[in-house]
Design a protein around this motif. Structure first.
Motif, PDB file in Angstrom:
ATOM      1  N   LYS A  42      -5.901   3.807   8.513  1.00  0.00           N
ATOM      2  CA  LYS A  42      -7.191   3.229   8.911  1.00  0.00           C
ATOM      3  C   LYS A  42      -7.440   3.517  10.394  1.00  0.00           C
ATOM      4  CE  LYS A  42      -6.563  -0.787   5.860  1.00  0.00           C
ATOM      5  NZ  LYS A  42      -7.577  -0.499   4.832  1.00  0.00           N
ATOM      6  N   LEU A  43      -8.689   3.792  10.722  1.00  0.00           N
ATOM      7  CA  LEU A  43      -9.064   4.062  12.112  1.00  0.00           C
ATOM      8  C   LEU A  43     -10.153   3.082  12.544  1.00  0.00           C
ATOM      9  CD1 LEU A  43      -9.370   7.952  11.949  1.00  0.00           C
ATOM     10  CD2 LEU A  43      -7.380   6.619  12.685  1.00  0.00           C
ATOM     11  N   PHE A  44     -10.050   2.637  13.779  1.00  0.00           N
ATOM     12  CA  PHE A  44     -11.026   1.675  14.288  1.00  0.00           C
ATOM     13  C   PHE A  44     -11.547   2.108  15.660  1.00  0.00           C
ATOM     14  CE2 PHE A  44      -8.225  -0.676  11.457  1.00  0.00           C
ATOM     15  CZ  PHE A  44      -9.140  -1.332  10.636  1.00  0.00           C
ATOM     16  N   ALA A  80      -1.222   1.668  19.344  1.00  0.00           N
ATOM     17  CA  ALA A  80      -0.119   1.220  18.496  1.00  0.00           C
ATOM     18  C   ALA A  80      -0.433   1.598  17.057  1.00  0.00           C
ATOM     19  CB  ALA A  80       0.055  -0.287  18.618  1.00  0.00           C
ATOM     20  N   SER A 127       0.030  -0.099  13.161  1.00  0.00           N
ATOM     21  CA  SER A 127       0.444  -1.286  12.400  1.00  0.00           C
ATOM     22  C   SER A 127       0.852  -0.858  10.994  1.00  0.00           C
ATOM     23  CB  SER A 127      -0.673  -2.326  12.337  1.00  0.00           C
ATOM     24  OG  SER A 127      -1.755  -1.829  11.577  1.00  0.00           O
ATOM     25  N   ASN A 166       1.392  -2.737   7.399  1.00  0.00           N
ATOM     26  CA  ASN A 166       1.180  -3.990   6.668  1.00  0.00           C
ATOM     27  C   ASN A 166       0.783  -5.110   7.618  1.00  0.00           C
ATOM     28  OD1 ASN A 166       1.910  -2.615   4.273  1.00  0.00           O
ATOM     29  ND2 ASN A 166       4.057  -2.829   4.888  1.00  0.00           N
ATOM     30  N   ARG A 167      -0.110  -4.784   8.523  1.00  0.00           N
ATOM     31  CA  ARG A 167      -0.762  -5.709   9.439  1.00  0.00           C
ATOM     32  C   ARG A 167       0.185  -6.326  10.473  1.00  0.00           C
ATOM     33  NH1 ARG A 167      -1.716  -6.086   4.600  1.00  0.00           N
ATOM     34  NH2 ARG A 167      -0.541  -8.019   4.336  1.00  0.00           N
ATOM     35  N   GLU A 195       0.313  -0.369   4.227  1.00  0.00           N
ATOM     36  CA  GLU A 195      -1.045  -0.377   4.791  1.00  0.00           C
ATOM     37  C   GLU A 195      -0.900   0.037   6.259  1.00  0.00           C
ATOM     38  OE1 GLU A 195      -3.412  -3.872   3.840  1.00  0.00           O
ATOM     39  OE2 GLU A 195      -4.306  -3.805   5.844  1.00  0.00           O
ATOM     40  N   ALA A 202      -2.440   1.449   9.973  1.00  0.00           N
ATOM     41  CA  ALA A 202      -3.643   1.540  10.815  1.00  0.00           C
ATOM     42  C   ALA A 202      -3.251   1.987  12.208  1.00  0.00           C
ATOM     43  CB  ALA A 202      -4.368   0.198  10.877  1.00  0.00           C
ATOM     44  N   ILE A 238      -4.059   1.430  15.972  1.00  0.00           N
ATOM     45  CA  ILE A 238      -4.643   0.306  16.720  1.00  0.00           C
ATOM     46  C   ILE A 238      -4.823   0.708  18.183  1.00  0.00           C
ATOM     47  CG2 ILE A 238      -4.430  -2.142  17.291  1.00  0.00           C
ATOM     48  CD1 ILE A 238      -4.399  -1.833  14.330  1.00  0.00           C
TER      49      ILE A 238
END
Lengths: 153, 81
Positions: free
Chosen positions: B6-8, B52, B54, B56-57, B71, B73, B75
Protein backbone atom coordinates in the motif's frame (compact mmCIF):
# COMPACT_ATOMS: atom_id res chain seq x y z
CA UNK A 1 -13.68 7.03 21.77
CA UNK A 2 -11.47 6.90 18.69
CA UNK A 3 -12.72 8.27 15.42
CA UNK A 4 -11.26 9.19 12.05
CA UNK A 5 -13.83 11.14 10.13
CA UNK A 6 -14.46 13.13 6.96
CA UNK A 7 -16.93 15.32 8.86
CA UNK A 8 -16.14 18.48 10.79
CA UNK A 9 -15.29 17.75 14.42
CA UNK A 10 -17.77 18.72 17.11
CA UNK A 11 -15.11 19.58 19.68
CA UNK A 12 -17.56 20.13 22.55
CA UNK A 13 -18.97 16.67 21.93
CA UNK A 14 -15.44 15.25 22.19
CA UNK A 15 -15.00 17.03 25.52
CA UNK A 16 -18.39 15.78 26.73
CA UNK A 17 -17.38 12.22 25.83
CA UNK A 18 -14.73 12.15 28.57
CA UNK A 19 -16.87 13.63 31.32
CA UNK A 20 -17.25 11.38 34.34
CA UNK A 21 -18.20 11.74 38.00
CA UNK A 22 -14.85 10.10 38.76
CA UNK A 23 -12.88 12.84 37.00
CA UNK A 24 -12.08 16.18 38.58
CA UNK A 25 -10.34 17.49 35.47
CA UNK A 26 -10.86 17.36 31.72
CA UNK A 27 -8.48 18.73 29.11
CA UNK A 28 -9.40 19.28 25.48
CA UNK A 29 -6.74 19.92 22.84
CA UNK A 30 -7.89 21.11 19.44
CA UNK A 31 -5.56 21.42 16.46
CA UNK A 32 -6.70 23.57 13.55
CA UNK A 33 -5.52 24.81 10.17
CA UNK A 34 -3.21 27.80 10.60
CA UNK A 35 -3.00 30.49 7.91
CA UNK A 36 0.70 31.32 8.12
CA UNK A 37 3.81 29.20 8.56
CA UNK A 38 6.56 31.78 8.69
CA UNK A 39 5.88 33.93 5.63
CA UNK A 40 4.15 31.14 3.69
CA UNK A 41 0.40 31.32 3.49
CA UNK A 42 -1.79 28.23 3.67
CA UNK A 43 -5.09 28.09 1.82
CA UNK A 44 -6.19 24.74 3.20
CA UNK A 45 -4.89 21.38 4.36
CA UNK A 46 -5.81 17.96 3.08
CA UNK A 47 -5.36 14.89 5.28
CA UNK A 48 -5.02 11.25 4.31
CA UNK A 49 -4.61 8.22 6.54
CA UNK A 50 -4.01 4.49 6.66
CA UNK A 51 -7.28 4.01 8.47
CA UNK A 52 -6.98 0.59 10.08
CA UNK A 53 -3.40 1.08 11.24
CA UNK A 54 -4.11 4.63 12.42
CA UNK A 55 -6.98 3.46 14.64
CA UNK A 56 -4.86 0.62 16.07
CA UNK A 57 -1.91 2.95 16.71
CA UNK A 58 -4.12 5.52 18.46
CA UNK A 59 -5.54 2.74 20.66
CA UNK A 60 -1.99 1.60 21.50
CA UNK A 61 -1.06 5.15 22.46
CA UNK A 62 -4.12 5.44 24.71
CA UNK A 63 -3.29 2.07 26.30
CA UNK A 64 0.28 3.19 26.87
CA UNK A 65 -0.84 6.56 28.27
CA UNK A 66 -3.08 4.65 30.66
CA UNK A 67 0.00 2.93 32.10
CA UNK A 68 1.67 6.30 32.70
CA UNK A 69 -1.31 8.27 34.07
CA UNK A 70 -4.57 7.26 35.76
CA UNK A 71 -6.85 8.20 32.93
CA UNK A 72 -10.57 8.15 33.56
CA UNK A 73 -11.61 8.60 29.94
CA UNK A 74 -9.92 9.53 26.71
CA UNK A 75 -11.08 10.42 23.20
CA UNK A 76 -9.15 11.08 20.03
CA UNK A 77 -10.87 12.32 16.88
CA UNK A 78 -8.94 13.12 13.68
CA UNK A 79 -10.45 14.61 10.58
CA UNK A 80 -9.29 13.59 7.11
CA UNK A 81 -9.99 15.13 3.72
CA UNK A 82 -9.98 18.90 3.22
CA UNK A 83 -9.72 21.03 6.36
CA UNK A 84 -10.10 24.76 5.75
CA UNK A 85 -8.50 27.63 7.66
CA UNK A 86 -9.56 27.72 11.29
CA UNK A 87 -11.27 24.36 11.06
CA UNK A 88 -10.35 21.59 13.47
CA UNK A 89 -8.22 18.69 12.26
CA UNK A 90 -7.80 16.94 15.60
CA UNK A 91 -9.39 16.87 19.04
CA UNK A 92 -7.88 15.01 21.98
CA UNK A 93 -9.75 14.96 25.28
CA UNK A 94 -8.54 13.40 28.50
CA UNK A 95 -10.16 13.26 31.91
CA UNK A 96 -8.42 12.32 35.15
CA UNK A 97 -8.97 12.72 38.87
CA UNK A 98 -6.61 15.73 39.07
CA UNK A 99 -5.61 18.35 36.48
CA UNK A 100 -1.86 17.72 36.23
CA UNK A 101 -2.35 14.24 34.79
CA UNK A 102 -4.92 15.51 32.27
CA UNK A 103 -2.58 18.19 30.95
CA UNK A 104 0.38 15.83 30.76
CA UNK A 105 -1.47 12.92 29.18
CA UNK A 106 -3.16 15.10 26.55
CA UNK A 107 0.15 16.73 25.59
CA UNK A 108 1.91 13.36 25.44
CA UNK A 109 -0.84 11.84 23.28
CA UNK A 110 -0.71 14.68 20.76
CA UNK A 111 3.11 14.59 20.63
CA UNK A 112 3.18 10.82 20.08
CA UNK A 113 0.35 10.86 17.58
CA UNK A 114 2.39 13.24 15.46
CA UNK A 115 5.26 10.75 15.18
CA UNK A 116 3.58 7.34 15.31
CA UNK A 117 0.19 7.42 13.65
CA UNK A 118 -0.01 7.01 9.87
CA UNK A 119 -1.83 10.22 8.99
CA UNK A 120 -0.42 12.72 6.50
CA UNK A 121 -1.24 16.30 5.59
CA UNK A 122 -0.82 18.14 2.34
CA UNK A 123 -0.45 21.91 2.27
CA UNK A 124 -2.12 23.96 -0.41
CA UNK A 125 -0.10 27.17 -0.37
CA UNK A 126 -1.44 30.54 -1.54
CA UNK A 127 1.12 30.37 -4.37
CA UNK A 128 -0.90 27.46 -5.79
CA UNK A 129 1.79 24.90 -4.96
CA UNK A 130 0.95 21.78 -3.01
CA UNK A 131 3.29 19.95 -0.67
CA UNK A 132 3.00 16.77 1.37
CA UNK A 133 4.35 17.42 4.82
CA UNK A 134 6.85 14.65 5.57
CA UNK A 135 8.90 15.98 8.45
CA UNK A 136 12.25 14.40 9.19
CA UNK A 137 12.44 12.59 12.47
CA UNK A 138 8.94 11.16 12.32
CA UNK A 139 7.95 7.55 11.86
CA UNK A 140 9.80 5.56 14.40
CA UNK A 141 10.41 2.21 12.71
CA UNK A 142 10.21 0.17 15.88
CA UNK A 143 7.18 -1.19 17.69
CA UNK A 144 6.08 0.67 20.78
CA UNK A 145 7.88 -0.74 23.80
CA UNK A 146 5.22 -1.35 26.42
CA UNK A 147 7.75 -2.52 29.00
CA UNK A 148 9.71 0.70 28.89
CA UNK A 149 7.45 3.53 27.74
CA UNK A 150 10.14 6.18 28.20
CA UNK A 151 12.40 4.61 25.62
CA UNK A 152 12.57 6.58 22.44
CA UNK A 153 9.95 9.11 23.54
CA UNK B 1 5.67 -14.98 -4.19
CA UNK B 2 3.47 -12.07 -5.14
CA UNK B 3 2.94 -9.26 -2.66
CA UNK B 4 1.01 -6.00 -2.60
CA UNK B 5 2.32 -2.83 -0.99
CA UNK B 6 0.00 0.00 0.00
CA UNK B 7 1.19 3.52 -0.79
CA UNK B 8 0.09 6.73 0.88
CA UNK B 9 0.54 10.49 0.63
CA UNK B 10 3.58 11.53 -1.45
CA UNK B 11 4.40 7.88 -2.24
CA UNK B 12 0.91 7.41 -3.69
CA UNK B 13 1.14 10.59 -5.77
CA UNK B 14 4.71 10.01 -6.99
CA UNK B 15 3.83 6.54 -8.25
CA UNK B 16 0.31 7.49 -9.28
CA UNK B 17 -1.21 4.47 -7.57
CA UNK B 18 -2.40 3.46 -4.13
CA UNK B 19 -0.93 -0.02 -4.26
CA UNK B 20 1.83 -1.78 -6.14
CA UNK B 21 2.25 -5.48 -6.75
CA UNK B 22 5.65 -7.14 -6.90
CA UNK B 23 7.08 -10.58 -7.41
CA UNK B 24 9.67 -11.21 -4.68
CA UNK B 25 11.71 -14.13 -3.38
CA UNK B 26 10.36 -16.09 -0.43
CA UNK B 27 12.00 -14.92 2.78
CA UNK B 28 12.66 -11.40 1.54
CA UNK B 29 13.40 -8.93 4.31
CA UNK B 30 11.94 -5.43 4.68
CA UNK B 31 15.29 -3.75 3.90
CA UNK B 32 15.63 -5.79 0.73
CA UNK B 33 12.09 -4.91 -0.27
CA UNK B 34 12.83 -1.19 0.10
CA UNK B 35 15.81 -1.56 -2.25
CA UNK B 36 13.68 -3.52 -4.72
CA UNK B 37 10.91 -0.91 -4.73
CA UNK B 38 13.50 1.85 -5.22
CA UNK B 39 14.86 -0.04 -8.22
CA UNK B 40 11.50 -0.58 -9.87
CA UNK B 41 10.03 2.80 -8.93
CA UNK B 42 12.94 5.28 -9.06
CA UNK B 43 10.61 8.19 -8.34
CA UNK B 44 10.08 6.75 -4.85
CA UNK B 45 13.76 6.29 -4.07
CA UNK B 46 14.38 9.48 -2.08
CA UNK B 47 11.17 9.11 -0.10
CA UNK B 48 11.81 5.44 0.68
CA UNK B 49 15.10 6.39 2.33
CA UNK B 50 13.03 8.36 4.87
CA UNK B 51 10.09 5.96 5.11
CA UNK B 52 9.15 3.02 7.28
CA UNK B 53 7.44 -0.17 6.26
CA UNK B 54 4.57 -1.65 8.20
CA UNK B 55 3.71 -5.34 8.31
CA UNK B 56 0.21 -6.14 9.46
CA UNK B 57 -0.19 -2.58 10.72
CA UNK B 58 2.93 -2.58 12.92
CA UNK B 59 6.18 -0.78 12.10
CA UNK B 60 8.76 -3.26 10.88
CA UNK B 61 12.54 -3.24 11.04
CA UNK B 62 14.76 -3.86 8.02
CA UNK B 63 15.51 -7.44 9.10
CA UNK B 64 11.86 -8.49 9.46
CA UNK B 65 10.96 -11.25 7.02
CA UNK B 66 7.92 -10.75 4.80
CA UNK B 67 5.37 -13.53 4.44
CA UNK B 68 3.03 -14.02 1.53
CA UNK B 69 -0.19 -12.79 3.10
CA UNK B 70 1.26 -9.95 5.17
CA UNK B 71 -0.49 -6.60 4.90
CA UNK B 72 2.37 -4.39 3.73
CA UNK B 73 2.50 -0.60 3.53
CA UNK B 74 5.12 2.02 2.85
CA UNK B 75 4.82 4.67 5.56
CA UNK B 76 6.37 8.04 4.64
CA UNK B 77 7.16 10.36 7.58
CA UNK B 78 3.82 11.13 9.17
CA UNK B 79 2.27 14.55 9.73
CA UNK B 80 -1.03 14.11 11.51
CA UNK B 81 -2.40 16.49 14.10
Amino acid sequence: MISITNESIDTLKVLESVKSDLAGASVLFVGSTRQFTGDKETVRLEYECYQTMAVEKIQQLIDLASTKWEITRCSVVHRIGIVGLGESSIAVAVSTAHRKASFEAAAWLVDELKIQVPIWKKELWASGETEWVHPSGTVRPIPINFDNPQEGS
Amino acid sequence: MKIQIKLFAAARELSDRGEIEMEVDDGIQVGELKIKISGEYPKLKDLILRSAVSLNREFATDDNVICEHDEIALIPPVSGG
